[in-house]
Write a protein that holds these residues in place. Structure first.
Motif, PDB file in Angstrom:
ATOM      1  N   ALA A 124      -6.555  10.771  -9.984  1.00 48.32           N
ATOM      2  CA  ALA A 124      -6.058   9.924  -9.414  1.00 48.32           C
ATOM      3  C   ALA A 124      -4.818   8.853 -10.712  1.00 48.32           C
ATOM      4  O   ALA A 124      -5.299   9.643 -12.084  1.00 48.32           O
ATOM      5  N   VAL A 125      -3.963   8.220 -10.232  1.00 49.94           N
ATOM      6  CA  VAL A 125      -3.131   6.983 -10.724  1.00 49.94           C
ATOM      7  C   VAL A 125      -4.512   5.821 -10.368  1.00 49.94           C
ATOM      8  O   VAL A 125      -3.915   5.412  -9.129  1.00 49.94           O
ATOM      9  N   HIS A 126      -4.641   4.590 -10.923  1.00 49.76           N
ATOM     10  CA  HIS A 126      -4.928   3.515 -10.424  1.00 49.76           C
ATOM     11  C   HIS A 126      -3.630   2.641 -10.551  1.00 49.76           C
ATOM     12  O   HIS A 126      -2.649   2.235 -11.615  1.00 49.76           O
ATOM     13  N   ILE A 127      -3.130   2.059  -9.741  1.00 42.00           N
ATOM     14  CA  ILE A 127      -2.069   0.554  -9.569  1.00 42.00           C
ATOM     15  C   ILE A 127      -2.703  -0.508  -9.268  1.00 42.00           C
ATOM     16  O   ILE A 127      -3.081  -0.868  -8.046  1.00 42.00           O
ATOM     17  N   PRO A 128      -3.316  -0.995  -9.693  1.00 42.22           N
ATOM     18  CA  PRO A 128      -4.000  -2.292 -10.286  1.00 42.22           C
ATOM     19  C   PRO A 128      -2.849  -3.714  -9.292  1.00 42.22           C
ATOM     20  O   PRO A 128      -3.604  -4.806  -7.752  1.00 42.22           O
ATOM     21  N   GLY A 129      -1.146  -3.730  -9.369  1.00 40.29           N
ATOM     22  CA  GLY A 129      -0.747  -4.416  -9.016  1.00 40.29           C
ATOM     23  C   GLY A 129      -0.253  -4.056  -7.514  1.00 40.29           C
ATOM     24  O   GLY A 129       0.513  -5.181  -7.054  1.00 40.29           O
ATOM     25  N   ASP A 130       0.027  -2.526  -6.953  1.00 45.49           N
ATOM     26  CA  ASP A 130      -0.017  -2.650  -5.358  1.00 45.49           C
ATOM     27  C   ASP A 130      -1.144  -3.039  -4.706  1.00 45.49           C
ATOM     28  O   ASP A 130      -2.033  -2.518  -4.273  1.00 45.49           O
ATOM     29  N   HIS A 131      -0.644  -4.461  -3.555  1.00 46.31           N
ATOM     30  CA  HIS A 131      -2.392  -4.583  -2.330  1.00 46.31           C
ATOM     31  C   HIS A 131      -1.616  -4.229  -1.470  1.00 46.31           C
ATOM     32  O   HIS A 131      -1.024  -3.889  -1.651  1.00 46.31           O
ATOM     33  N   GLN A 132      -1.886  -5.373  -0.302  1.00 41.16           N
ATOM     34  CA  GLN A 132      -1.454  -5.338   0.612  1.00 41.16           C
ATOM     35  C   GLN A 132      -1.602  -6.745   1.935  1.00 41.16           C
ATOM     36  O   GLN A 132      -2.062  -7.516   1.276  1.00 41.16           O
ATOM     37  N   VAL A 133      -0.763  -6.797   3.067  1.00 38.17           N
ATOM     38  CA  VAL A 133      -0.927  -7.638   4.031  1.00 38.17           C
ATOM     39  C   VAL A 133      -0.907  -6.945   5.381  1.00 38.17           C
ATOM     40  O   VAL A 133      -0.455  -5.493   5.625  1.00 38.17           O
ATOM     41  N   ASP A 134      -2.036  -7.763   5.844  1.00 38.31           N
ATOM     42  CA  ASP A 134      -2.125  -7.617   7.548  1.00 38.31           C
ATOM     43  C   ASP A 134      -0.417  -7.680   8.224  1.00 38.31           C
ATOM     44  O   ASP A 134      -0.308  -8.921   8.493  1.00 38.31           O
ATOM     45  N   PRO A 135       0.446  -6.834   8.629  1.00 42.28           N
ATOM     46  CA  PRO A 135       1.832  -7.376   9.364  1.00 42.28           C
ATOM     47  C   PRO A 135       1.949  -7.911  11.172  1.00 42.28           C
ATOM     48  O   PRO A 135       2.746  -8.857  11.185  1.00 42.28           O
ATOM     49  N   ARG A 136       0.283  -7.610  11.471  1.00 43.73           N
ATOM     50  CA  ARG A 136       0.414  -7.888  12.212  1.00 43.73           C
ATOM     51  C   ARG A 136      -0.318  -9.694  12.503  1.00 43.73           C
ATOM     52  O   ARG A 136       0.464 -10.474  13.143  1.00 43.73           O
ATOM     53  N   LYS A 137      -1.292  -9.941  11.370  1.00 44.59           N
ATOM     54  CA  LYS A 137      -1.323 -11.356  11.188  1.00 44.59           C
ATOM     55  C   LYS A 137       0.080 -12.045  10.799  1.00 44.59           C
ATOM     56  O   LYS A 137      -0.152 -13.580  11.147  1.00 44.59           O
ATOM     57  N   PHE A 138       0.428 -11.421   9.729  1.00 40.89           N
ATOM     58  CA  PHE A 138       1.567 -12.400   9.440  1.00 40.89           C
ATOM     59  C   PHE A 138       2.547 -12.786  10.603  1.00 40.89           C
ATOM     60  O   PHE A 138       3.452 -13.665  10.607  1.00 40.89           O
ATOM     61  N   CYS A 139       2.826 -11.817  11.644  1.00 39.32           N
ATOM     62  CA  CYS A 139       3.785 -11.852  12.322  1.00 39.32           C
ATOM     63  C   CYS A 139       3.333 -12.925  13.555  1.00 39.32           C
ATOM     64  O   CYS A 139       4.136 -13.955  13.444  1.00 39.32           O
ATOM     65  N   ALA A 140       1.951 -12.914  13.294  1.00 30.67           N
ATOM     66  CA  ALA A 140       1.288 -14.020  14.173  1.00 30.67           C
ATOM     67  C   ALA A 140       1.576 -15.410  13.894  1.00 30.67           C
ATOM     68  O   ALA A 140       1.732 -16.124  14.822  1.00 30.67           O
ATOM     69  N   ALA A 141       1.520 -15.488  12.559  1.00 35.13           N
ATOM     70  CA  ALA A 141       1.518 -16.604  12.394  1.00 35.13           C
ATOM     71  C   ALA A 141       3.098 -16.952  11.626  1.00 35.13           C
ATOM     72  O   ALA A 141       3.075 -18.405  12.295  1.00 35.13           O
TER      73      ALA A 141
END
Length: 360
Positions: free
Chosen positions: A140-157
């Motif tokens: 495997a490759v570990h990439i600590p700087g790759d994160h996530q956001v929930d697009p449905r929640k983001f668009c709702a906001a």
């Protein structure tokens, strides 16, 4: 009369509207069903490092810069809306499903390390981080700087912030200085922005293609929680797959990438996703499927968006392919800069040039 009329209420159109609103512009967004297309299906990985592929040098700086902008971008949207936007700094593991896949990951590391922090792990080290990984993982490759956001929640906001600035109507014509709605209403504006994905080709000549993606959303049973604590991406016999954990014990499993005539969910795609995900995370078979979704993403010939003025007062911001969520931060800023007639940074301007394929 509006300063700016934005056609398209996905994450690109909504983010652009918000940025322009903060810059003091009178703006409205027009979309019959906002945030229902590619943004609705997307997993929301903010992954400039694990998303890189060979021979896309114009895309790398855009991805890297947007990832840098995103924490503050998400925090500001969350604060102004008073809503959770689902931003999680949960790291990423990219796993190899066999020895050939491991060779591929090793070959890609040099390119990835030019964009962010990357560490090559053995299968044992990967399982120490994620005990839910199966015996099929060989490295495997570990990439600590790759994160996530929930697009449905983001668009709702964003929709809450913009509120009555979002007009739920279909645009049937768009040109310099005006748009026409399906009820015949003509709305005038100093600038018109086409941020409506593939549908931008209804109004301008752009070389866009539909790239369909099948995505599953599953519920993890209590006895199996957490299935994984990080985003787990993998290459399994050359095929990409990802498992993205949400804070509500849901996981997003995706995504196929197919250029065919099937607009619904592909049976083959669902089978492929479940089979390959099970190879990496065997516990996936204990989960309950809650939703199967397919949407078409707008792909340009080089998979880099088109951002710019195609004629006086008519601006496009589309062609984001599978990077629409990640690139929404930089895409909104660059599109707003075009509206404001502010020159784009040279390297970005060349990459997103709307005339790079000779459009007339």
């Amino acid at each position: 009369m509006l300063d700016v009329a934005i056609v398209g209420g996905g994450i690109i159109g909504l983010s652009t509207a918000w940025v322009l609103l903060k810059r003091g512009y009178n703006v409205q967004v027009f979309d019959p069903d906002p945030a229902s297309q590619a943004s609705f299906a997307a997993a929301g990985m903010l992954a400039p490092v694990s998303e890189v592929v060979w021979d896309q040098p114009g895309l790398y700086p855009l991805m890297r810069r947007s990832r840098e902008l995103f924490p503050d971008f998400a925090a500001a949207v969350a604060e102004e809306s008073g809503m959770d936007v689902g931003y999680l700094p949960s790291e990423t593991l990219v796993c190899a499903g066999d020895n050939a896949d491991r060779v591929y990951l090793r070959e890609l590391i040099e390119l990835q390390s030019s964009i962010g922090e990357v560490t090559l792990l053995s299968a044992r080290e990967a399982r120490a981080l994620e005990p839910g990984l199966g015996p099929g993982v060989v490295g495997a490759v570990h990439i600590p700087g790759d994160h996530q956001v929930d697009p449905r929640k983001f668009c709702a906001a964003l929709l809450r912030i913009l509120d009555d600035r979002v007009v739920r109507a279909k645009v049937v014509d768009a040109k310099q200085g005006a748009i026409t709605l399906d009820d015949g209403t003509v709305v005038t504006a100093d600038k018109v922005v086409l941020a409506n994905g593939l549908a931008a080709t209804d109004f301008v000549d752009l070389p866009l293609r539909p790239v369909h993606g099948d995505v599953l959303r599953l519920r993890v049973p209590k006895h199996a929680m957490p299935l994984v604590s990080r985003t787990v991406r993998a290459v399994v016999r050359g095929r990409p797959v990802y498992v993205v954990p949400r804070s509500d014990n849901q996981i997003v499993l995706g995504a196929t990438s197919r250029e065919d005539s099937l607009w619904g969910v592909s049976a083959e795609g669902v089978h492929q996703l479940l089979r390959d995900a099970h190879h990496i995370v065997p516990g996936i078979w204990e989960c309950e499927i809650e939703e199967m979704t397919a949407r078409a993403r707008p792909g340009s010939p080089d998979d880099i968006p088109f951002i710019g003025e195609v004629s006086p007062g008519l601006i496009v911001s589309t062609g984001y392919f599978r990077h629409g969520i990640l690139l929404s931060a930089i895409g909104a800023e660059l599109t707003a800069d075009v509206v404001c007639e502010k020159p784009l940074p040279t390297d970005f301007a060349e990459a997103v040039d709307v005339f790079r394929y000779g459009m007339e």
